[in-house]
Design a protein around this motif. Structure first.
Motif, mmCIF file in Angstrom:
data_model
loop_
_atom_site.group_PDB
_atom_site.id
_atom_site.type_symbol
_atom_site.label_atom_id
_atom_site.label_comp_id
_atom_site.label_asym_id
_atom_site.label_seq_id
_atom_site.Cartn_x
_atom_site.Cartn_y
_atom_site.Cartn_z
ATOM 1 N N LEU A 74 0.768 -1.414 -0.089
ATOM 2 C CA LEU A 74 0.047 -0.024 -0.066
ATOM 3 C C LEU A 74 0.992 1.174 -0.063
ATOM 4 O O LEU A 74 0.276 2.370 -0.694
ATOM 5 C CB LEU A 74 -0.702 -0.141 1.356
ATOM 6 N N PHE A 75 1.916 1.295 0.607
ATOM 7 C CA PHE A 75 2.848 2.352 0.609
ATOM 8 C C PHE A 75 3.461 2.611 -0.698
ATOM 9 O O PHE A 75 4.323 3.635 -0.896
ATOM 10 C CB PHE A 75 4.060 2.057 1.680
ATOM 11 N N ALA A 76 3.524 1.717 -1.554
ATOM 12 C CA ALA A 76 4.215 1.914 -2.875
ATOM 13 C C ALA A 76 2.865 2.295 -4.163
ATOM 14 O O ALA A 76 3.617 2.728 -5.030
ATOM 15 C CB ALA A 76 4.728 0.453 -3.473
ATOM 16 N N ILE A 77 1.796 2.393 -3.588
ATOM 17 C CA ILE A 77 0.799 2.889 -4.777
ATOM 18 C C ILE A 77 0.570 4.482 -4.746
ATOM 19 O O ILE A 77 -0.320 4.923 -5.669
ATOM 20 C CB ILE A 77 -0.610 2.189 -4.455
ATOM 21 N N ALA A 78 1.175 5.160 -3.975
ATOM 22 C CA ALA A 78 1.216 6.596 -3.938
ATOM 23 C C ALA A 78 1.518 6.896 -5.403
ATOM 24 O O ALA A 78 2.196 6.534 -6.189
ATOM 25 C CB ALA A 78 2.402 7.368 -3.250
ATOM 26 N N ARG A 79 0.612 8.257 -5.816
ATOM 27 C CA ARG A 79 0.643 8.653 -7.314
ATOM 28 C C ARG A 79 0.142 10.063 -7.160
ATOM 29 O O ARG A 79 -0.777 10.618 -6.455
ATOM 30 C CB ARG A 79 -0.461 7.848 -8.213
ATOM 31 N N VAL A 80 0.459 10.738 -8.041
ATOM 32 C CA VAL A 80 0.203 12.234 -8.262
ATOM 33 C C VAL A 80 -0.075 12.250 -10.129
ATOM 34 O O VAL A 80 0.657 11.965 -10.815
ATOM 35 C CB VAL A 80 1.124 13.328 -8.019
ATOM 36 N N ARG A 81 -1.410 12.960 -10.082
ATOM 37 C CA ARG A 81 -1.609 13.328 -11.708
ATOM 38 C C ARG A 81 -1.915 14.760 -11.301
ATOM 39 O O ARG A 81 -3.102 15.282 -10.726
ATOM 40 C CB ARG A 81 -2.962 12.605 -12.083
ATOM 41 N N ALA A 82 -1.394 15.479 -12.301
ATOM 42 C CA ALA A 82 -1.543 17.023 -12.263
ATOM 43 C C ALA A 82 -1.570 17.460 -13.681
ATOM 44 O O ALA A 82 -0.968 16.851 -14.472
ATOM 45 C CB ALA A 82 -0.212 17.757 -11.566
ATOM 46 N N ASP A 83 -2.449 18.519 -13.593
ATOM 47 C CA ASP A 83 -2.713 18.892 -15.356
ATOM 48 C C ASP A 83 -2.914 20.440 -15.008
ATOM 49 O O ASP A 83 -2.759 21.134 -13.909
ATOM 50 C CB ASP A 83 -3.765 18.403 -15.943
ATOM 51 N N ALA A 84 -3.575 21.120 -16.139
ATOM 52 C CA ALA A 84 -3.722 22.637 -15.849
ATOM 53 C C ALA A 84 -4.777 23.007 -15.062
ATOM 54 O O ALA A 84 -4.861 24.025 -14.402
ATOM 55 C CB ALA A 84 -4.010 23.231 -17.340
ATOM 56 N N THR A 85 -5.755 22.137 -14.737
ATOM 57 C CA THR A 85 -6.833 22.421 -13.911
ATOM 58 C C THR A 85 -6.657 22.209 -12.467
ATOM 59 O O THR A 85 -7.292 22.671 -11.491
ATOM 60 C CB THR A 85 -8.171 21.727 -14.333
ATOM 61 N N GLY A 86 -5.842 21.007 -12.100
ATOM 62 C CA GLY A 86 -5.541 20.874 -10.584
ATOM 63 C C GLY A 86 -4.625 19.750 -10.457
ATOM 64 O O GLY A 86 -3.913 19.075 -11.358
ATOM 65 N N ILE A 87 -4.741 18.979 -9.267
ATOM 66 C CA ILE A 87 -3.842 17.953 -8.882
ATOM 67 C C ILE A 87 -4.600 16.854 -8.045
ATOM 68 O O ILE A 87 -5.367 17.261 -7.413
ATOM 69 C CB ILE A 87 -2.809 18.466 -7.916
ATOM 70 N N GLU A 88 -4.342 15.864 -8.415
ATOM 71 C CA GLU A 88 -4.978 14.627 -7.633
ATOM 72 C C GLU A 88 -3.908 13.722 -7.139
ATOM 73 O O GLU A 88 -2.755 13.421 -7.648
ATOM 74 C CB GLU A 88 -5.527 13.753 -8.693
ATOM 75 N N VAL A 89 -4.154 13.788 -5.856
ATOM 76 C CA VAL A 89 -3.064 12.956 -5.067
ATOM 77 C C VAL A 89 -3.743 11.600 -4.359
ATOM 78 O O VAL A 89 -4.604 11.886 -3.628
ATOM 79 C CB VAL A 89 -2.652 13.912 -3.768
ATOM 80 N N ARG A 90 -2.944 10.656 -4.910
ATOM 81 C CA ARG A 90 -3.311 9.332 -4.086
ATOM 82 C C ARG A 90 -2.203 9.136 -3.192
ATOM 83 O O ARG A 90 -1.072 8.701 -3.396
ATOM 84 C CB ARG A 90 -3.455 8.108 -5.231
#
Length: 147
Positions: free
Chosen positions: A66-82
């Motif tokens: 579970l500690f390895a599934i961290a992810r960030v998706r960012a674009d011009a509208t915002g940022i998603e942090v998992r």
């Protein structure tokens, strides 16, 4: 690290360390399960006890991953942090800044009212890769907020 206009960041060393630890944990529990029957302690272990030991090893290995599934998706509208158990999306106008405080294990999003949200995908152990990721996130933040 990025695909088209979306920036995707994942931790690299955490994935390696968690994978090694998960395999080691599972191996230990399998060995214990195999050796459980061959002990002469006077206690009789059944196949169900062995299966339970393997099951515990699998659960612990999954927990470590579970500690390895961290992810960030960012674009011009915002940022998603998992992070470990939760995913949150922030519009860039909700974020005051992207910071990486001295001595911190991972980056964070500075939010209004002295709050922050950890960004576990950008980890100090990734060194130059983490610096590059923070710079890319800051660039997206500046472009979106005009600051």
């Amino acid at each position: 690290m990025s695909t088209s206009s979306t920036l995707v960041i994942r931790p690299r060393r955490a994935l390696i360390m968690c994978s090694v630890l998960a395999v080691a944990l599972l191996a230990v529990f399998v060995v214990v399960a195999v050796l459980l029957r061959n002990g002469d302690t006077g206690v009789r272990f059944q196949r169900s006890d062995q299966a339970a030991m393997v099951g515990i090893g699998i659960l612990l290995a999954c927990g470590v991953m579970l500690f390895a599934i961290a992810r960030v998706r960012a674009d011009a509208t915002g940022i998603e942090v998992r992070n470990v158990l939760m995913t949150r999306r922030f519009a860039w106008d909700e974020v005051l800044s992207v910071s990486f405080p001295d001595g911190a294990s991972w980056a964070r999003l500075e939010l209004p009212e002295d709050e922050y949200h950890a960004v576990m995908a950008v980890q100090a152990v990734d060194r130059a890769r983490a610096v590059e990721a923070v710079r890319a996130l800051r660039k997206l933040h500046r472009a979106a907020t005009g600051g």
